[in-house]
Every structure is written in C-alpha cells, then in structure tokens.
Design a protein around this motif. Structure first.
Motif, PDB file in Angstrom:
ATOM      1  N   LEU A 172       0.837  -1.197   0.000  1.00  0.00           N
ATOM      2  CA  LEU A 172       0.000   0.000   0.000  1.00  0.00           C
ATOM      3  C   LEU A 172       0.875   1.252   0.000  1.00  0.00           C
ATOM      4  O   LEU A 172       1.905   1.301   0.678  1.00  0.00           O
ATOM      5  CB  LEU A 172      -0.921  -0.002   1.214  1.00  0.00           C
ATOM      6  N   ASP A 173       0.469   2.268  -0.770  1.00  0.00           N
ATOM      7  CA  ASP A 173       1.304   3.470  -0.869  1.00  0.00           C
ATOM      8  C   ASP A 173       1.175   4.327   0.394  1.00  0.00           C
ATOM      9  O   ASP A 173       0.373   4.054   1.288  1.00  0.00           O
ATOM     10  CB  ASP A 173       0.960   4.274  -2.131  1.00  0.00           C
ATOM     11  N   ASP A 174       1.995   5.398   0.451  1.00  0.00           N
ATOM     12  CA  ASP A 174       2.095   6.184   1.677  1.00  0.00           C
ATOM     13  C   ASP A 174       0.775   6.847   2.043  1.00  0.00           C
ATOM     14  O   ASP A 174       0.397   6.879   3.228  1.00  0.00           O
ATOM     15  CB  ASP A 174       3.186   7.247   1.526  1.00  0.00           C
ATOM     16  N   ASP A 175       0.060   7.397   1.060  1.00  0.00           N
ATOM     17  CA  ASP A 175      -1.212   8.056   1.357  1.00  0.00           C
ATOM     18  C   ASP A 175      -2.238   7.049   1.880  1.00  0.00           C
ATOM     19  O   ASP A 175      -2.994   7.338   2.816  1.00  0.00           O
ATOM     20  CB  ASP A 175      -1.762   8.742   0.100  1.00  0.00           C
ATOM     21  N   HIS A 176      -2.247   5.870   1.269  1.00  0.00           N
ATOM     22  CA  HIS A 176      -3.172   4.821   1.713  1.00  0.00           C
ATOM     23  C   HIS A 176      -2.837   4.412   3.150  1.00  0.00           C
ATOM     24  O   HIS A 176      -3.735   4.303   3.997  1.00  0.00           O
ATOM     25  CB  HIS A 176      -3.064   3.626   0.765  1.00  0.00           C
ATOM     26  N   MET A 177      -1.552   4.204   3.423  1.00  0.00           N
ATOM     27  CA  MET A 177      -1.163   3.787   4.770  1.00  0.00           C
ATOM     28  C   MET A 177      -1.438   4.884   5.793  1.00  0.00           C
ATOM     29  O   MET A 177      -1.820   4.605   6.940  1.00  0.00           O
ATOM     30  CB  MET A 177       0.317   3.402   4.797  1.00  0.00           C
ATOM     31  N   SER A 178      -1.270   6.141   5.394  1.00  0.00           N
ATOM     32  CA  SER A 178      -1.574   7.233   6.322  1.00  0.00           C
ATOM     33  C   SER A 178      -3.042   7.213   6.719  1.00  0.00           C
ATOM     34  O   SER A 178      -3.388   7.389   7.902  1.00  0.00           O
ATOM     35  CB  SER A 178      -1.221   8.575   5.671  1.00  0.00           C
ATOM     36  N   ALA A 179      -3.927   6.968   5.745  1.00  0.00           N
ATOM     37  CA  ALA A 179      -5.352   6.869   6.049  1.00  0.00           C
ATOM     38  C   ALA A 179      -5.634   5.662   6.930  1.00  0.00           C
ATOM     39  O   ALA A 179      -6.419   5.747   7.896  1.00  0.00           O
ATOM     40  CB  ALA A 179      -6.150   6.780   4.753  1.00  0.00           C
ATOM     41  N   LEU A 180      -4.994   4.542   6.637  1.00  0.00           N
ATOM     42  CA  LEU A 180      -5.230   3.318   7.409  1.00  0.00           C
ATOM     43  C   LEU A 180      -4.755   3.470   8.853  1.00  0.00           C
ATOM     44  O   LEU A 180      -5.387   2.943   9.780  1.00  0.00           O
ATOM     45  CB  LEU A 180      -4.530   2.143   6.722  1.00  0.00           C
ATOM     46  N   ARG A 181      -3.678   4.193   9.055  1.00  0.00           N
ATOM     47  CA  ARG A 181      -3.156   4.378  10.411  1.00  0.00           C
ATOM     48  C   ARG A 181      -4.053   5.262  11.271  1.00  0.00           C
ATOM     49  O   ARG A 181      -3.863   5.339  12.494  1.00  0.00           O
ATOM     50  CB  ARG A 181      -1.745   4.955  10.340  1.00  0.00           C
ATOM     51  N   SER A 182      -5.036   5.920  10.658  1.00  0.00           N
ATOM     52  CA  SER A 182      -6.004   6.708  11.435  1.00  0.00           C
ATOM     53  C   SER A 182      -7.208   5.869  11.835  1.00  0.00           C
ATOM     54  O   SER A 182      -8.124   6.383  12.494  1.00  0.00           O
ATOM     55  CB  SER A 182      -6.461   7.920  10.615  1.00  0.00           C
ATOM     56  N   ARG A 183      -7.226   4.597  11.459  1.00  0.00           N
ATOM     57  CA  ARG A 183      -8.313   3.670  11.770  1.00  0.00           C
ATOM     58  C   ARG A 183      -7.885   2.746  12.904  1.00  0.00           C
ATOM     59  O   ARG A 183      -6.777   2.825  13.414  1.00  0.00           O
ATOM     60  CB  ARG A 183      -8.697   2.873  10.526  1.00  0.00           C
ATOM     61  N   SER A 184      -8.766   1.820  13.295  1.00  0.00           N
ATOM     62  CA  SER A 184      -8.414   0.898  14.372  1.00  0.00           C
ATOM     63  C   SER A 184      -9.081  -0.448  14.166  1.00  0.00           C
ATOM     64  O   SER A 184     -10.117  -0.553  13.503  1.00  0.00           O
ATOM     65  CB  SER A 184      -8.790   1.470  15.741  1.00  0.00           C
ATOM     66  N   VAL A 185      -8.461  -1.459  14.747  1.00  0.00           N
ATOM     67  CA  VAL A 185      -8.902  -2.849  14.581  1.00  0.00           C
ATOM     68  C   VAL A 185      -8.998  -3.508  15.947  1.00  0.00           C
ATOM     69  O   VAL A 185      -8.056  -3.429  16.753  1.00  0.00           O
ATOM     70  CB  VAL A 185      -7.925  -3.642  13.692  1.00  0.00           C
ATOM     71  N   ILE A 186     -10.121  -4.157  16.216  1.00  0.00           N
ATOM     72  CA  ILE A 186     -10.272  -5.023  17.389  1.00  0.00           C
ATOM     73  C   ILE A 186     -10.195  -6.462  16.913  1.00  0.00           C
ATOM     74  O   ILE A 186     -10.924  -6.867  16.009  1.00  0.00           O
ATOM     75  CB  ILE A 186     -11.612  -4.769  18.096  1.00  0.00           C
ATOM     76  N   LEU A 187      -9.299  -7.238  17.512  1.00  0.00           N
ATOM     77  CA  LEU A 187      -9.111  -8.647  17.180  1.00  0.00           C
ATOM     78  C   LEU A 187      -9.500  -9.452  18.418  1.00  0.00           C
ATOM     79  O   LEU A 187      -8.716  -9.595  19.359  1.00  0.00           O
ATOM     80  CB  LEU A 187      -7.656  -8.915  16.780  1.00  0.00           C
ATOM     81  N   ALA A 188     -10.732  -9.945  18.425  1.00  0.00           N
ATOM     82  CA  ALA A 188     -11.262 -10.629  19.600  1.00  0.00           C
ATOM     83  C   ALA A 188     -11.372 -12.127  19.327  1.00  0.00           C
ATOM     84  O   ALA A 188     -11.741 -12.537  18.226  1.00  0.00           O
ATOM     85  CB  ALA A 188     -12.628 -10.068  19.973  1.00  0.00           C
ATOM     86  N   SER A 189     -11.068 -12.927  20.325  1.00  0.00           N
ATOM     87  CA  SER A 189     -11.114 -14.375  20.134  1.00  0.00           C
ATOM     88  C   SER A 189     -11.340 -15.072  21.463  1.00  0.00           C
ATOM     89  O   SER A 189     -10.872 -14.612  22.513  1.00  0.00           O
ATOM     90  CB  SER A 189      -9.794 -14.867  19.524  1.00  0.00           C
ATOM     91  N   GLY A 190     -12.068 -16.181  21.415  1.00  0.00           N
ATOM     92  CA  GLY A 190     -12.073 -17.094  22.539  1.00  0.00           C
ATOM     93  C   GLY A 190     -10.844 -17.981  22.473  1.00  0.00           C
ATOM     94  O   GLY A 190     -10.020 -17.881  21.562  1.00  0.00           O
ATOM     95  N   GLU A 191     -10.726 -18.870  23.439  1.00  0.00           N
ATOM     96  CA  GLU A 191      -9.626 -19.843  23.428  1.00  0.00           C
ATOM     97  C   GLU A 191     -10.142 -21.245  23.709  1.00  0.00           C
ATOM     98  O   GLU A 191      -9.399 -22.120  24.145  1.00  0.00           O
ATOM     99  CB  GLU A 191      -8.553 -19.431  24.440  1.00  0.00           C
ATOM    100  N   GLY A 192     -11.437 -21.466  23.434  1.00  0.00           N
ATOM    101  CA  GLY A 192     -12.039 -22.768  23.618  1.00  0.00           C
ATOM    102  C   GLY A 192     -12.008 -23.589  22.342  1.00  0.00           C
ATOM    103  O   GLY A 192     -11.144 -23.401  21.470  1.00  0.00           O
TER     104      GLY A 192
END
Length: 242
Positions: A172-192
């Motif tokens: 991904l180019d610099d402008d795309h990555m700059s936009a992506l870095r203003s976002r956020s991700v939740i990675l949720a998981s059980g362990e069963g």
C-alpha cells in the motif's frame, strides 16, 4: 425492527447478490457472514437480535451481504487461481458496490462505516478496512481466520495478495497507509473449542509493524468458535464505539 433486502446482479462477481439491512437510523455497521453464509445468516443465528437494543435506540443500522468468496472457498469452486480472482473481486464488490449502496441508503456520500465479522467474516472485515480506509473507520474482527492459503489447494497469484489484508500491507502506498493508520482494529477471540487466538496475534503483529492501531482481546477458554460467543462480542464492542 424494520428490515429491507436488496438484490442486484453484481458486475464484479458476475452473479446475483443480496444485501440486507435492519434498522432505520444510526451508524452503519456492515457485518460479514461466516464463510458460506448469505446476507440473512446474521438474523437466523440471532446476531441481529443480540444487537437489537442498539438498533432500537437508533445508534446503529446493521447491514450484511452474501459471503460469495467464502462460498467459493468452501465449495472449492474452480481452481486456486479462480478462487484468487474471486477473493479480489469480492473485495472490489464491497468497496465499489456495497459501500455506495450503504451511503445512498444513509443519504450521505461520505458517511464512515464500521465493519465486523467472525471467522472468514473477520478476514473480510479486516480486508475491507485495509483496502478502503476512506469508507471504513473501524473493524471488529471476531474469532478471525486470516491465513486462507489452506483453502486454495494450489498456486495463488497477485490477486490473492491484493485481497489478503496481511499480505497487502507491504504494497500500500504512503497516502493509503496514512489513512489506514487513522483507523483501528479489534481482534477478539475465545480460546475454547475450534478457536485459534494465534491467528489474531499474528494479525496484530503485522498490523502493529505497519503502524495500524489494534488490540487483541482474549475472551478465555470457556468460549468456543460459535455463535453464542459472537452474540456476546458484537453488541459489547459496538456499544463502546457508537
């Protein structure tokens, strides 16, 4: 609650598709089905009901679309190169067909969408955010499966890399990555049973190395890879972010 179902022939996927919506006002939330699910799977498995309070209060409108790429993977449709094509075309379908449809429904040409999904739906949610950070503001990824090579049974090409969020980060180019870095991700998981939180930690490492804000939440060993977990997770996280 109100419900609408739209159908059209997708030029990207070259087949008929369905997009469903529950609710009338609020932040748009696009929830991807599990691997082979259709647009109404989230209702049949009571995920819509689980989010019913947020919908009734006008805090969210819930959308879902057919998991066309997931069906192709599970059914081993065509060869691995065809499935690579399908993964990319599905991602483009989301960004170039579903996003405009949601924005039109919300009567806003630039409204930002939250995306979510479980299992391969989490792959699609993360992929949507990474490819279209101008449209999606956050991804809620539940019990994610992010490494899809095991479904390919053969060689893959650059279309697979383009569609796979963890492979594409380096392209991904610099402008795309700059936009992506203003976002956020939740990675949720059980362990069963049938959960693999290692998938979430792997995704978190690659996202973090690229400067994309994220966190991993473990829900513990008593939660299996199944709908009861996701019915608890999704309203919990949506309640925090809308």
């Amino acid at each position: 609650m109100s419900k609408t179902v739209d159908r059209w022939h997708s030029p990207h996927l070259e087949r008929s598709v369905e997009v469903a919506r529950w609710g009338d006002v609020g932040v748009p939330v696009l929830v991807f089905p599990t691997a082979g699910g259709d647009a109404q799977e989230v209702e049949r498995f009571h995920l819509v009901d689980a989010c019913g309070g947020l919908i009734a209060d006008g805090r969210i409108k819930l959308y879902s679309c057919d998991s066309v790429n997931g069906r192709a993977l599970l059914a081993k449709e065509g060869d691995s190169l065809h499935r690579s094509w399908m993964l990319r075309r599905f991602a483009e379908f989301v960004g170039e067909e579903v996003v405009p449809a949601i924005r039109s429904d919300c009567r806003s040409h630039d409204i930002e969408i939250i995306t979510a999904g479980s299992s391969i739906g989490a792959f699609n949610a993360l992929g949507a955010l990474c490819r279209y950070p101008g449209a999606f503001r956050q991804a809620i990824c539940m019990s994610g499966t992010y490494r899809l090579e095991r479904f390919m049974d053969g060689p893959v090409d650059d279309r697979f890399v383009w569609a796979s969020p963890l492979h594409a980060l380096g392209d991904l180019d610099d402008d795309h990555m700059s936009a992506l870095r203003s976002r956020s991700v939740i990675l949720a998981s059980g362990e069963g049973a049938n959960e693999d939180i290692g998938e979430s930690w792997h995704a978190a490492h690659l996202l973090g190395a690229a400067g994309v804000p994220n966190r991993v939440d473990s829900w513990g060993p008593h939660w299996a890879h199944d709908w009861p977990l996701w019915r608890e997770m999704l309203p919990h996280y949506l309640g925090d972010v809308v």
